[in-house]
Design a protein around this motif. Sequence first.
Motif, PDB file in Angstrom:
ATOM      1  N   LEU A 151       1.470  -1.081   0.571  1.00  0.00           N
ATOM      2  CA  LEU A 151      -0.118   0.027   0.062  1.00  0.00           C
ATOM      3  C   LEU A 151       0.696   1.348   0.102  1.00  0.00           C
ATOM      4  N   LEU A 152       0.578   1.640  -0.945  1.00  0.00           N
ATOM      5  CA  LEU A 152       1.333   3.481  -1.023  1.00  0.00           C
ATOM      6  C   LEU A 152       0.368   4.485  -0.009  1.00  0.00           C
ATOM      7  N   LEU A 153       1.349   4.469   1.188  1.00  0.00           N
ATOM      8  CA  LEU A 153       1.436   5.479   2.871  1.00  0.00           C
ATOM      9  C   LEU A 153       2.005   7.156   2.766  1.00  0.00           C
ATOM     10  N   PHE A 154       2.910   7.166   1.257  1.00  0.00           N
ATOM     11  CA  PHE A 154       3.690   8.213   1.180  1.00  0.00           C
ATOM     12  C   PHE A 154       4.028   8.819   0.373  1.00  0.00           C
ATOM     13  N   LYS A 155       3.605  10.075  -0.341  1.00  0.00           N
ATOM     14  CA  LYS A 155       4.235  10.174  -1.611  1.00  0.00           C
ATOM     15  C   LYS A 155       4.237  11.959  -2.014  1.00  0.00           C
ATOM     16  N   GLN A 197       7.551   6.596  11.031  1.00  0.00           N
ATOM     17  CA  GLN A 197       6.554   7.006  10.996  1.00  0.00           C
ATOM     18  C   GLN A 197       5.940   5.673  10.456  1.00  0.00           C
ATOM     19  N   ALA A 198       5.987   4.773   9.359  1.00  0.00           N
ATOM     20  CA  ALA A 198       5.284   4.207   8.399  1.00  0.00           C
ATOM     21  C   ALA A 198       5.375   3.011   9.028  1.00  0.00           C
ATOM     22  N   MET A 226      -1.163  -1.081  10.512  1.00  0.00           N
ATOM     23  CA  MET A 226      -2.086  -1.476   9.174  1.00  0.00           C
ATOM     24  C   MET A 226      -3.134  -1.695   9.054  1.00  0.00           C
ATOM     25  N   ASP A 227      -3.617  -3.200  10.098  1.00  0.00           N
ATOM     26  CA  ASP A 227      -5.005  -3.324   9.553  1.00  0.00           C
ATOM     27  C   ASP A 227      -6.035  -1.985   9.310  1.00  0.00           C
ATOM     28  N   GLU A 228      -5.955  -0.837  10.893  1.00  0.00           N
ATOM     29  CA  GLU A 228      -6.629   0.095  10.192  1.00  0.00           C
ATOM     30  C   GLU A 228      -6.440   0.984   9.329  1.00  0.00           C
ATOM     31  N   VAL A 229      -5.193   1.156   8.509  1.00  0.00           N
ATOM     32  CA  VAL A 229      -5.181   1.929   6.844  1.00  0.00           C
ATOM     33  C   VAL A 229      -6.078   0.628   5.848  1.00  0.00           C
ATOM     34  N   ARG A 230      -5.783  -0.733   6.370  1.00  0.00           N
ATOM     35  CA  ARG A 230      -6.695  -1.222   5.315  1.00  0.00           C
ATOM     36  C   ARG A 230      -7.640  -0.885   5.023  1.00  0.00           C
ATOM     37  N   ALA A 231      -8.021  -0.461   6.747  1.00  0.00           N
ATOM     38  CA  ALA A 231      -9.887  -0.182   6.705  1.00  0.00           C
ATOM     39  C   ALA A 231     -10.414   1.103   6.534  1.00  0.00           C
TER      40      ALA A 231
END
Length: 76
Positions: free
Chosen positions: A44-48, A64-65, A70-75
């Motif tokens: 998953l792209l987290l930062f660009k 930070q990454a 990651m469960d929250e990020v996917r949600a």
Amino acid sequence: MFSRVAEKHPGHRFAQIDTDAEKELRDSLEITHLPSLLVYRDGLLLFKQAGKFDEEALDDIISQAESLDMDEVRAE
């Protein structure tokens, strides 16, 4: 500097892209400004963000990454 940061984080994969030679990859990643930093975790792209980053900033972005749930990020 990029290599020093990579050496400090051996559990991560670091890559530099020759955007002239890899135009299809550049376009698929939608890289429009150089330099650009992209951070992925679990595919998953987290930062660009375009721009230069010093060593301290790169370490902070990596930390930070790493700390994200990651469960929250996917949600989201």
